[in-house]
Design a protein around this motif. Sequence first.
Motif, PDB file in Angstrom:
ATOM      1  N   LYS A  11      12.138   0.816   9.079  1.00 40.64           N
ATOM      2  CA  LYS A  11      11.038   0.713   8.114  1.00 40.64           C
ATOM      3  C   LYS A  11       9.773   1.377   8.658  1.00 40.64           C
ATOM      4  O   LYS A  11       9.084   2.097   7.939  1.00 40.64           O
ATOM      5  N   LYS A  12       9.504   1.173   9.949  1.00 37.02           N
ATOM      6  CA  LYS A  12       8.318   1.750  10.589  1.00 37.02           C
ATOM      7  C   LYS A  12       8.360   3.286  10.529  1.00 37.02           C
ATOM      8  O   LYS A  12       7.363   3.939  10.224  1.00 37.02           O
ATOM      9  N   ASP A  13       9.542   3.872  10.801  1.00 40.23           N
ATOM     10  CA  ASP A  13       9.687   5.329  10.782  1.00 40.23           C
ATOM     11  C   ASP A  13       9.481   5.885   9.373  1.00 40.23           C
ATOM     12  O   ASP A  13       8.813   6.898   9.184  1.00 40.23           O
ATOM     13  N   LEU A  14      10.070   5.218   8.409  1.00 42.54           N
ATOM     14  CA  LEU A  14       9.933   5.670   7.023  1.00 42.54           C
ATOM     15  C   LEU A  14       8.495   5.541   6.532  1.00 42.54           C
ATOM     16  O   LEU A  14       7.981   6.427   5.855  1.00 42.54           O
ATOM     17  N   ASN A  15       7.832   4.457   6.881  1.00 46.19           N
ATOM     18  CA  ASN A  15       6.435   4.283   6.475  1.00 46.19           C
ATOM     19  C   ASN A  15       5.533   5.330   7.122  1.00 46.19           C
ATOM     20  O   ASN A  15       4.592   5.817   6.490  1.00 46.19           O
ATOM     21  N   LYS A  16       5.816   5.689   8.357  1.00 49.76           N
ATOM     22  CA  LYS A  16       5.043   6.730   9.031  1.00 49.76           C
ATOM     23  C   LYS A  16       5.240   8.080   8.319  1.00 49.76           C
ATOM     24  O   LYS A  16       4.288   8.831   8.105  1.00 49.76           O
ATOM     25  N   PHE A  17       6.487   8.349   7.927  1.00 49.91           N
ATOM     26  CA  PHE A  17       6.784   9.584   7.194  1.00 49.91           C
ATOM     27  C   PHE A  17       6.087   9.585   5.836  1.00 49.91           C
ATOM     28  O   PHE A  17       5.515  10.597   5.424  1.00 49.91           O
ATOM     29  N   ILE A  18       6.094   8.451   5.152  1.00 45.37           N
ATOM     30  CA  ILE A  18       5.435   8.340   3.849  1.00 45.37           C
ATOM     31  C   ILE A  18       3.935   8.594   3.994  1.00 45.37           C
ATOM     32  O   ILE A  18       3.339   9.318   3.187  1.00 45.37           O
ATOM     33  N   ASP A  19       3.327   8.026   5.021  1.00 50.80           N
ATOM     34  CA  ASP A  19       1.900   8.272   5.277  1.00 50.80           C
ATOM     35  C   ASP A  19       1.641   9.751   5.551  1.00 50.80           C
ATOM     36  O   ASP A  19       0.645  10.311   5.095  1.00 50.80           O
ATOM     37  N   LEU A  20       2.543  10.377   6.297  1.00 51.32           N
ATOM     38  CA  LEU A  20       2.405  11.800   6.601  1.00 51.32           C
ATOM     39  C   LEU A  20       2.451  12.636   5.323  1.00 51.32           C
ATOM     40  O   LEU A  20       1.643  13.555   5.151  1.00 51.32           O
ATOM     41  N   THR A  21       3.356  12.301   4.399  1.00 48.92           N
ATOM     42  CA  THR A  21       3.434  13.073   3.151  1.00 48.92           C
ATOM     43  C   THR A  21       2.143  12.939   2.353  1.00 48.92           C
ATOM     44  O   THR A  21       1.708  13.899   1.720  1.00 48.92           O
ATOM     45  N   ARG A  22       1.520  11.767   2.402  1.00 47.74           N
ATOM     46  CA  ARG A  22       0.244  11.577   1.701  1.00 47.74           C
ATOM     47  C   ARG A  22      -0.847  12.454   2.321  1.00 47.74           C
ATOM     48  O   ARG A  22      -1.637  13.066   1.600  1.00 47.74           O
ATOM     49  N   ASN A  26       9.057  10.208  -2.414  1.00 54.46           N
ATOM     50  CA  ASN A  26       9.815   9.362  -3.344  1.00 54.46           C
ATOM     51  C   ASN A  26      11.236   9.120  -2.846  1.00 54.46           C
ATOM     52  O   ASN A  26      11.793   8.034  -3.042  1.00 54.46           O
ATOM     53  N   ARG A  27      11.833  10.103  -2.202  1.00 51.49           N
ATOM     54  CA  ARG A  27      13.162   9.901  -1.602  1.00 51.49           C
ATOM     55  C   ARG A  27      13.088   8.835  -0.514  1.00 51.49           C
ATOM     56  O   ARG A  27      13.952   7.962  -0.433  1.00 51.49           O
ATOM     57  N   ALA A  28      12.071   8.908   0.337  1.00 51.14           N
ATOM     58  CA  ALA A  28      11.913   7.914   1.404  1.00 51.14           C
ATOM     59  C   ALA A  28      11.658   6.524   0.811  1.00 51.14           C
ATOM     60  O   ALA A  28      12.199   5.530   1.306  1.00 51.14           O
ATOM     61  N   LEU A  29      10.853   6.453  -0.233  1.00 51.90           N
ATOM     62  CA  LEU A  29      10.581   5.160  -0.877  1.00 51.90           C
ATOM     63  C   LEU A  29      11.849   4.570  -1.491  1.00 51.90           C
ATOM     64  O   LEU A  29      12.090   3.362  -1.389  1.00 51.90           O
ATOM     65  N   ARG A  30      12.664   5.414  -2.126  1.00 51.11           N
ATOM     66  CA  ARG A  30      13.932   4.928  -2.692  1.00 51.11           C
ATOM     67  C   ARG A  30      14.841   4.402  -1.586  1.00 51.11           C
ATOM     68  O   ARG A  30      15.500   3.371  -1.730  1.00 51.11           O
ATOM     69  N   PHE A  31      14.869   5.111  -0.459  1.00 51.51           N
ATOM     70  CA  PHE A  31      15.686   4.670   0.673  1.00 51.51           C
ATOM     71  C   PHE A  31      15.186   3.324   1.206  1.00 51.51           C
ATOM     72  O   PHE A  31      15.995   2.430   1.497  1.00 51.51           O
ATOM     73  N   LEU A  32      13.880   3.169   1.296  1.00 48.62           N
ATOM     74  CA  LEU A  32      13.308   1.893   1.741  1.00 48.62           C
ATOM     75  C   LEU A  32      13.697   0.755   0.800  1.00 48.62           C
ATOM     76  O   LEU A  32      14.025  -0.352   1.244  1.00 48.62           O
ATOM     77  N   GLU A  33      13.642   1.014  -0.501  1.00 48.17           N
ATOM     78  CA  GLU A  33      14.005  -0.011  -1.482  1.00 48.17           C
ATOM     79  C   GLU A  33      15.463  -0.429  -1.330  1.00 48.17           C
ATOM     80  O   GLU A  33      15.795  -1.604  -1.453  1.00 48.17           O
ATOM     81  N   LYS A  34      16.338   0.544  -1.074  1.00 51.19           N
ATOM     82  CA  LYS A  34      17.760   0.229  -0.901  1.00 51.19           C
ATOM     83  C   LYS A  34      17.999  -0.582   0.361  1.00 51.19           C
ATOM     84  O   LYS A  34      18.906  -1.417   0.406  1.00 51.19           O
ATOM     85  N   LYS A  35      17.193  -0.341   1.392  1.00 54.75           N
ATOM     86  CA  LYS A  35      17.349  -1.072   2.654  1.00 54.75           C
ATOM     87  C   LYS A  35      16.950  -2.538   2.528  1.00 54.75           C
ATOM     88  O   LYS A  35      17.436  -3.379   3.261  1.00 54.75           O
ATOM     89  N   GLN A  36      16.068  -2.833   1.601  1.00 56.58           N
ATOM     90  CA  GLN A  36      15.558  -4.210   1.488  1.00 56.58           C
ATOM     91  C   GLN A  36      16.413  -5.079   0.629  1.00 56.58           C
ATOM     92  O   GLN A  36      17.222  -4.871  -0.064  1.00 56.58           O
TER      93      GLN A  36
END
Length: 133
Positions: free
Chosen positions: A60-71, A123-133
Amino acid sequence: MKSALTKTLDNYFATKEFEKDGKIYERLGVKYFGRYFPNFGSFWTKKLKEYPSMINGYKKKDLNKFIDLTRCIEGGHLIALPMWTSLNIYHFMNKDYESLAIFGGINILINVYPIMSQRYNRNRALRFLEKKQ
């Protein structure tokens, strides 16, 4: 309590209904753009070692860091977009259609497609995060 600016930015970066599945960006050629257009963004993110251009793991930490980077990357292109667009308006008003076509094409390549690419990847990373939860 969030400031008005933070709320506005959060609203802008939030996934819109039409882009949830990513098909709109795929139809617009974002995958081909990323594959065939030189990615100078990777050059800069490699220079900023704390922000790799790829996801480093699927925690989750890695994906959130990537999401912040895309922003952040999208924000940079959003800042440049109106500058290039004003240059296009200038050429249009002066009936310099050749320059308008050239600078319009450059604007699409260096701002519009990178913005769409960041939204698609986020959005791909967010979808992946949702599936993980």
